[in-house]
Design an enzyme around this catalytic site. Structure first.
Site, PDB file in Angstrom:
ATOM      1  N   HIS A 200     -33.704  66.925  14.258  1.00  0.00           N
ATOM      2  CA  HIS A 200     -32.544  66.315  15.033  1.00  0.00           C
ATOM      3  C   HIS A 200     -32.856  65.326  16.082  1.00  0.00           C
ATOM      4  O   HIS A 200     -32.139  64.825  16.669  1.00  0.00           O
ATOM      5  CB  HIS A 200     -31.551  67.503  15.569  1.00  0.00           C
ATOM      6  CG  HIS A 200     -32.486  68.134  16.528  1.00  0.00           C
ATOM      7  ND1 HIS A 200     -33.369  69.066  16.529  1.00  0.00           N
ATOM      8  CD2 HIS A 200     -32.265  67.870  17.914  1.00  0.00           C
ATOM      9  CE1 HIS A 200     -33.799  69.572  17.468  1.00  0.00           C
ATOM     10  NE2 HIS A 200     -33.033  68.800  18.726  1.00  0.00           N
TER      11      HIS A 200
HETATM   12  C1  UD1 Z   1     -29.367  68.344  22.387  1.00  0.00           C
HETATM   13  C2  UD1 Z   1     -30.436  68.208  23.501  1.00  0.00           C
HETATM   14  C3  UD1 Z   1     -31.803  68.670  22.690  1.00  0.00           C
HETATM   15  C4  UD1 Z   1     -31.777  69.943  21.893  1.00  0.00           C
HETATM   16  C5  UD1 Z   1     -30.600  69.773  20.998  1.00  0.00           C
HETATM   17  C6  UD1 Z   1     -30.552  70.846  20.091  1.00  0.00           C
HETATM   18  C7  UD1 Z   1     -30.387  66.762  25.626  1.00  0.00           C
HETATM   19  C8  UD1 Z   1     -30.577  65.395  26.028  1.00  0.00           C
HETATM   20  N1  UD1 Z   1     -30.495  66.953  24.104  1.00  0.00           N
HETATM   21  O1  UD1 Z   1     -29.400  67.474  21.386  1.00  0.00           O
HETATM   22  O2  UD1 Z   1     -32.701  68.720  23.620  1.00  0.00           O
HETATM   23  O3  UD1 Z   1     -32.951  69.980  21.414  1.00  0.00           O
HETATM   24  O4  UD1 Z   1     -29.462  69.650  21.651  1.00  0.00           O
HETATM   25  O5  UD1 Z   1     -29.463  70.968  19.164  1.00  0.00           O
HETATM   26  O6  UD1 Z   1     -29.733  67.507  26.148  1.00  0.00           O
HETATM   27  N2  UD1 Z   1     -22.200  67.805  17.914  1.00  0.00           N
HETATM   28  C9  UD1 Z   1     -21.389  68.637  17.517  1.00  0.00           C
HETATM   29  N3  UD1 Z   1     -21.138  69.990  17.845  1.00  0.00           N
HETATM   30  C10 UD1 Z   1     -22.038  70.427  18.896  1.00  0.00           C
HETATM   31  C11 UD1 Z   1     -22.784  69.754  19.399  1.00  0.00           C
HETATM   32  C12 UD1 Z   1     -23.029  68.257  19.111  1.00  0.00           C
HETATM   33  O7  UD1 Z   1     -20.838  68.006  16.377  1.00  0.00           O
HETATM   34  O8  UD1 Z   1     -21.686  71.611  19.172  1.00  0.00           O
HETATM   35  C13 UD1 Z   1     -22.559  66.438  17.785  1.00  0.00           C
HETATM   36  C14 UD1 Z   1     -21.881  65.613  18.663  1.00  0.00           C
HETATM   37  O9  UD1 Z   1     -21.030  64.579  17.992  1.00  0.00           O
HETATM   38  C15 UD1 Z   1     -23.073  64.748  19.353  1.00  0.00           C
HETATM   39  C16 UD1 Z   1     -24.189  65.121  18.585  1.00  0.00           C
HETATM   40  O10 UD1 Z   1     -23.944  66.221  17.734  1.00  0.00           O
HETATM   41  O11 UD1 Z   1     -22.749  63.299  19.376  1.00  0.00           O
HETATM   42  C17 UD1 Z   1     -25.387  65.297  19.275  1.00  0.00           C
HETATM   43  O12 UD1 Z   1     -25.405  66.239  20.311  1.00  0.00           O
HETATM   44  P1  UD1 Z   1     -26.044  66.185  21.498  1.00  0.00           P
HETATM   45  O13 UD1 Z   1     -25.404  67.497  22.492  1.00  0.00           O
HETATM   46  O14 UD1 Z   1     -25.537  65.052  22.195  1.00  0.00           O
HETATM   47  O15 UD1 Z   1     -27.185  66.053  21.618  1.00  0.00           O
HETATM   48  P2  UD1 Z   1     -28.310  67.115  20.646  1.00  0.00           P
HETATM   49  O16 UD1 Z   1     -28.689  65.873  19.600  1.00  0.00           O
HETATM   50  O17 UD1 Z   1     -27.506  68.465  19.935  1.00  0.00           O
END
Ligand code: UD1
Length: 408
Positions: free
Chosen positions: A232
């Site tokens: 991811h």
């Molecule tokens: C975040 C953390 C990362 C961790 C990861 C675990 C930061 C900078 N990054 O990254 O260190 O390893 O979490 O998963 O804090 N989304 C959903 N549902 C959710 C959460 C996210 O659909 O419950 C989607 C959103 O559209 C978002 C994308 O996933 O744009 C990425 O989520 P985000 O929280 O921005 O960062 P992660 O890649 O999950």
């Protein structure tokens, strides 16, 4: 002070999937402390809502027996500035209202930094659990979060000696740094037996075979020859070229053993955006078993995608896997303790002890290295490791002892 009277309020922050298994042991340790000392610490659990899906958040509360959050900020997704800013604004309001004696943050996600910053500006002491880790790659958002959180924290709890060395080099006074071990391993050891009883392997059509090398139990653990994959990191999945290179390697591995791939929401978006669906088999839930993907009731050798699994199912899958492929930080540590070969799809790690003492190997996005290291593991020429010192399930207890002795 009367018995049952709370004398201190500690806020514990959870935000995203890798936080839940780090905070659960702390709440248990605070409750244990209160049980022997009369209710002296009131733990307040704040969920920023950085992760909000059932699969990324709710299921972890159930699996880890975490209490419902006392306060939910619901900040959701956004760009880094937007997300960090929203958390800072909303968490500051909580601090004004609750006036805690201490804020405990864990790991390296955006919420970790935002909540530490909000607290330090109001002169509220901050404890950072999992301090001192460095990948020395500032393009990783987590590296920036780690460095800045450590710079403003009052109590820095490190998992391994490299963390102490990094902090000392950055000028953090020695008395603030405490080597306490790895808090994730508290959750792993506490839940392993329960996790092994889930029926996820059966549901996925993965039969057990004999596994000679379990470090923790010193008894043979059953294993079935499958790979487990998580992916991811923006540097891997937001970059089409890197993503394609990784998949080229993994597809060759998946011609030898089935690869189970619980897909992170970010990664699913990118698979669609890059039109890469062809290389995968998508299953709607772990229970769906289209006949065509089974041969003699065993999953065929392909990359099988699922929604993200809960904590216990994933731990079960990890403990029995022949090999784990990942770009996560925590999984490098968990596989080291489980003594399962870990092939890390990154060129750096902030957890070097998993390389020097554990089962971890860095292969970045190089297809040849992925295939070679995986073949070695499948054919039994795998890297052996040992469990690092004080990764013993007692980390949360050590932290609570130190914090209560310093009177916070
Ligand atoms: C975040 C953390 C990362 C961790 C990861 C675990 C930061 C900078 N990054 O990254 O260190 O390893 O979490 O998963 O804090 N989304 C959903 N549902 C959710 C959460 C996210 O659909 O419950 C989607 C959103 O559209 C978002 C994308 O996933 O744009 C990425 O989520 P985000 O929280 O921005 O960062 P992660 O890649 O999950």
């Amino acid at each position: 002070m009367e018995a049952n009277e709370y004398s201190k309020t500690w806020i514990l922050v959870v935000a995203a999937r890798p936080n839940f298994m780090k905070v659960a042991p702390l709440i248990k340790a605070i409750n244990a402390f209160n049980a022997t000392n009369g209710n002296r610490i009131k733990p307040l659990l704040v969920h920023t809502g950085q992760h909000y899906d059932i699969n990324m958040s709710d299921n972890f509360f159930k699996d880890l027996e975490l209490p419902e959050p006392d306060i939910y900020l619901g900040v959701g997704s956004g760009s880094h500035g937007e997300q960090t800013g929203k958390i800072l604004i909303e968490f500051e309001k909580v601090l004004f209202r609750e006036k805690p004696d201490l804020v405990i943050v864990v790991g390296d996600v955006n919420s970790t930094l935002a909540c530490a910053l909000a607290a330090v500006k109001l002169h509220i002491p901050v404890a950072h659990v999992e301090a001192g880790l460095r990948s020395f790659d500032r393009r990783m958002p987590e590296e920036v979060n780690r460095m800045l959180t450590d710079a403003v924290s009052d109590h820095l709890f490190t998992p391994s000696p490299d963390g102490d060395e990094n902090l000392a080099r950055e000028g953090i006074p020695k008395e603030k740094i405490h080597l306490v071990g790895d808090i994730m391993i508290d959750s792993l050891l506490f839940n392993l037996e329960k996790a092994k009883k889930t029926d996820i392997l059966k549901r996925l059509g993965l039969p057990l075979q004999s596994h000679p090398t379990a470090l923790i139990t010193h008894h043979p653990l059953p294993i079935t020859p499958y790979g487990l994959l998580t992916l991811h990191r923006p540097s891997n999945v937001d970059d089409r070229n890197s993503f394609l290179k990784i998949m080229k390697g993994l597809r060759e591995v998946a011609a030898r053993i089935p690869v189970i791939f619980p897909v992170h929401p970010r990664t699913m978006k990118q698979i669609k955006a890059f039109e890469m669906e062809n290389g995968f088999v998508f299953h709607e839930t772990p229970d769906v078993k289209p006949e065509e993907y089974f041969r003699d009731n065993i999953l065929v050798d392909k990359i099988h995608c699922f929604e993200p699994f809960g904590y216990l199912d994933f731990l079960n899958l990890m403990a029995h896997a022949k090999i784990v492929f990942t770009d996560s930080g925590g999984i490098q540590e968990e596989t080291t303790v489980l003594n399962v070969p870990c092939i890390t799809l990154r060129d750096t790690t902030e957890r070097p002890i998993t390389l020097t003492e554990g089962t971890n190997v860095l292969v970045h996005d190089d297809p040849e290295k992925i295939i070679r290291t995986a073949n070695d593991a499948i054919d039994g020429r795998r890297k052996q490791g040992r469990c690092p010192d004080i990764w013993d399930g007692q980390t949360a207890g050590r932290i609570v002892t130190i914090l209560t002795e310093t009177g916070k």
